[in-house]
Design an enzyme around this catalytic site. Structure first.
Site, short mmCIF file in Angstrom:
data_model
loop_
_atom_site.label_atom_id
_atom_site.label_comp_id
_atom_site.label_asym_id
_atom_site.label_seq_id
_atom_site.Cartn_x
_atom_site.Cartn_y
_atom_site.Cartn_z
N ASP A 212 0.83 -1.21 0.00
CA ASP A 212 0.00 0.00 0.00
C ASP A 212 0.86 1.26 0.00
O ASP A 212 1.97 1.27 0.53
CB ASP A 212 -0.89 -0.02 1.26
CG ASP A 212 -2.02 0.98 1.17
OD1 ASP A 212 -2.30 1.49 0.06
OD2 ASP A 212 -2.62 1.29 2.21
N ASN B 180 -10.49 -2.46 -6.44
CA ASN B 180 -9.65 -1.58 -7.27
C ASN B 180 -10.23 -1.31 -8.66
O ASN B 180 -9.84 -0.35 -9.32
CB ASN B 180 -8.22 -2.14 -7.42
CG ASN B 180 -7.37 -2.02 -6.17
OD1 ASN B 180 -6.45 -2.79 -5.95
ND2 ASN B 180 -7.68 -1.04 -5.32
C1 FPP Z 1 -1.63 0.24 -3.43
O1 FPP Z 1 -1.23 1.58 -3.46
C2 FPP Z 1 -1.17 -0.50 -4.59
C3 FPP Z 1 -1.94 -1.04 -5.59
C4 FPP Z 1 -3.40 -0.91 -5.61
C5 FPP Z 1 -1.37 -1.75 -6.72
C6 FPP Z 1 -0.18 -2.60 -6.43
C7 FPP Z 1 0.58 -2.69 -7.67
C8 FPP Z 1 1.94 -2.67 -7.77
C9 FPP Z 1 2.83 -2.68 -6.61
C10 FPP Z 1 2.60 -2.57 -9.10
C11 FPP Z 1 2.49 -3.71 -10.03
C12 FPP Z 1 2.51 -5.06 -9.45
C13 FPP Z 1 3.22 -6.12 -9.92
C14 FPP Z 1 2.96 -7.44 -9.33
C15 FPP Z 1 4.26 -5.98 -10.97
P1 FPP Z 1 -2.35 2.71 -3.58
O2 FPP Z 1 -2.49 3.08 -5.00
O3 FPP Z 1 -3.60 2.24 -2.91
O4 FPP Z 1 -1.68 3.87 -2.77
P2 FPP Z 1 -2.43 4.98 -1.90
O5 FPP Z 1 -3.10 4.25 -0.77
O6 FPP Z 1 -1.30 5.84 -1.42
O7 FPP Z 1 -3.38 5.68 -2.80
#
Ligand code: FPP
Length: 246
Positions: free
Chosen positions: A21, A69
């Site tokens: 996250d 998501n």
């Molecule tokens: C959470 O951060 C992250 C995600 C919803 C996506 C996770 C994806 C990756 C780490 C990149 C690609 C993955 C692979 C396996 C190559 P957020 O967007 O919710 O952050 P925030 O809470 O600060 O908005």
């Protein structure tokens, strides 16, 4: 500063799961688009997989995209999907060299065709690898996983394949997306939020939870070592008393 050498090799978690996250906030802090955070988040995935390989942790499960998501702005969803395709293409060779088996849990048939194709291809090409299992939770939601299992079991009851008295924890487990995974030993969530967010609810029944105030793109080997050290210093009692364990 701790290093991998500081860990007790006899007490490593068998299954580490991570809620990655904070990509969006990491990007915002730098005045960049959220997408930039996800790109750097993908780098953190690579580093973490490498560290777990060095430690010989058998199972690593990453929450890459939840059922919720899908409600994000279309541009962000599209970019995340593109990023996945790129990462899968780029990482295949690395996975093979490190003898890693890639798996996925979730409603993966709801992913865009291109992602589905690339994902299933990498899964089948790495199927016979015998090292670590890296599982991506994609279009995953734990309640949805449990609901689907209940529906499948109900159909079997209706067709007299299984009787209600024989539905035990093993039967339920075999109908879950994550049926091939052992229970989670250590669950890490980055970004300082202390929530589970519908991740592996069945499988974390006895997991040790570790919340760290670092955004996912900054997560590194040092943080992983600290999380495992914290895990190793806890007493896992599984409902028993300390005396019984000793
Ligand atoms: C959470 O951060 C992250 C995600 C919803 C996506 C996770 C994806 C990756 C780490 C990149 C690609 C993955 C692979 C396996 C190559 P957020 O967007 O919710 O952050 P925030 O809470 O600060 O908005």
């Amino acid at each position: 500063m701790y290093t991998l050498e500081d860990l007790n090799k006899d007490k490593l978690p068998k299954h580490v799961a991570i809620i990655m996250d904070g990509n969006g906030r990491w990007a915002k802090e730098r005045g960049k688009l959220r997408v930039f955070g996800h790109e750097n988040g993908a780098e953190a995935v690579r580093r973490t997989v490498d560290s777990c390989v060095k430690l010989e942790i058998p199972f690593l499960t990453l929450y890459a995209f939840s059922t919720e998501n899908w409600n994000r702005p279309k541009m962000e969803v599209d970019t995340l999907m593109k990023l996945l395709v790129t990462a899968l293409k780029k990482e295949l060779q690395n996975l093979q060299e490190k003898n890693i088996r890639l798996k996925a849990i979730g409603k993966i048939d709801s992913l865009p065709k291109k992602v589905y194709k690339e994902l299933t291809e990498v899964i089948s090409k790495t199927e016979k690898n015998t090292g670590m299992t890296v599982t991506l939770a994609l279009s995953y939601g734990s309640r949805e996983e449990i609901k689907t299992a209940v529906q499948e079991i109900a159909v079997k009851v209706k067709n007299n394949i299984i009787s209600p008295e024989n539905i035990d924890e093993d039967v339920i487990n075999t109908h879950l997306y994550a049926h091939f995974l052992p229970d989670v030993d250590l669950l890490i969530r980055t970004s300082g939020e202390c929530r589970i967010s519908n991740f592996l609810l069945w499988q974390i029944a006895y997991a040790e939870l570790y919340f760290i105030d670092v955004f996912w793109p900054d997560f590194n080997e040092q943080h992983l070592v600290e999380a495992i050290l914290s895990y190793q210093n806890r007493e896992r009692r599984f409902g028993k008393t300390s005396e019984q364990l000793n």
